[in-house]
Motif scaffolding. Sequence first.
Motif, PDB file in Angstrom:
ATOM      1  N   ASP A 182       0.477   8.640   8.296  1.00 44.72           N
ATOM      2  CA  ASP A 182      -0.368   9.070   8.893  1.00 44.72           C
ATOM      3  C   ASP A 182      -1.404   9.689   8.219  1.00 44.72           C
ATOM      4  N   TYR A 216      -1.176   5.167  17.737  1.00 46.79           N
ATOM      5  CA  TYR A 216      -0.713   6.126  16.824  1.00 46.79           C
ATOM      6  C   TYR A 216       0.935   5.688  16.458  1.00 46.79           C
ATOM      7  N   THR A 224      -4.357   5.130  15.579  1.00 47.66           N
ATOM      8  CA  THR A 224      -4.400   4.604  14.167  1.00 47.66           C
ATOM      9  C   THR A 224      -5.783   4.242  13.848  1.00 47.66           C
ATOM     10  N   MET A 244      -4.250   8.096  10.031  1.00 45.13           N
ATOM     11  CA  MET A 244      -4.610   8.353  11.491  1.00 45.13           C
ATOM     12  C   MET A 244      -5.329   9.586  11.935  1.00 45.13           C
ATOM     13  N   LYS A 256       2.925   6.576  13.433  1.00 46.06           N
ATOM     14  CA  LYS A 256       3.739   7.363  12.248  1.00 46.06           C
ATOM     15  C   LYS A 256       5.100   7.091  12.159  1.00 46.06           C
TER      16      LYS A 256
END
Length: 390
Positions: A104, A138, A53, A107, A140
């Motif tokens: 996202d 990460y 991210t 990201m 999401k």
Amino acid sequence: RQMCIRDRQSTWVKDKRVESAPQDTGTLPTPYGSTVQINILETWGDLFYVGLTGLELYNEGQKIVLNAGNVTARPKDLNSLPGYSGDHRTIDKLVDGVNLTTDDRHMWLIPYTKGKNHRITITLPKPTRISEIRFYNYNKSLEDTYRGAKLITVAIDKHLITPNTGIIIRKASGTSESNFGHSIKLPYINGWNKRETSYYDKYKDVVPYVIQEYFVPQLPMGLVFEFALYSTYGDIHYVGLNGLEMYDLFGRPMLQSGNYHVPFKISAIPSSVRELAGLEDDVRILDKLTDGHNETFDDRHMWLAPMQNTRLYSNKERKTSKKPNIISVSFETQIALSGVRIWNYAKTPTRGVQEFAIFCDCLLYTSDAADDLLCVDLGGRRIIKKKKKN
């Protein structure tokens, strides 16, 4: 079916203790250079994709300004795949400043191939001292956190400053309600000496030829420990605790001592009763778990939160199965957990925790069978199994 806490008493779970020895790491110079290269070696479980991210660099507490022109990657993004275009998870999102998110669009994601290199290169305009790198994995969703980077190496001006076997960075939380950033201090010091690792060496051949689907540890070892609180002693609206303490390999307290050498963060979902309308100034917040005032009836030194299943907190997406409250303790480096001590909610005993489970890096670690055969107990030894994905 989960571990139970004795009503209005502290529960003590302790494995074998060994004496500690002071570790002299010496004073090492802060790395200095103009090029930082991060190589991702493993994910948290995804076989096809890996992502982050955000990334931040610091020079003695001062954030180093980065922009899209400073960062490149190989592979660059998913758009590098044949026949694939238009994906918004590009390398510039690592430095857009939006890190505590589940969106996202902020990201970066690339294809992952086990055994191959996945490099991020940060080029600074001039040589700079770099004392810390902060990773935001990460994030999401809870399931997508398995796409996060797990094992990495770091090089500055082509000089490797971490072990060539890599270091582990924390998996993200799957929510934006907690700060899941993980700081790696530089120069990197492993923090384990021969006396500590020798404790594990003597157990490495205990059951070398037993083939089973469970991992049988002597002590749980990880970065993130989650306490899932399933029930109380009668109250259906609130759950609370007086205090929480965790002990390392040598039996040293990590949360309430105030001087433990590994930094940690503590968060909860829900965080406290302050999330409820009209209780925004309530004193029973999360930091009271580690303030050291445990044997008390004064609620100024207690934590209280709405139960996840009560209509007083939320009636959205109600399910027939129990949805536990979560207390999460995240460490900056891996620690071995030898014991946990919990002081139950004393002001109103019916609000105290009755059933709970402990997860270490998303693996269930408990002494009793819990949650539909997520774990079993063989001969008194703790057996853990992968946590089910929601």
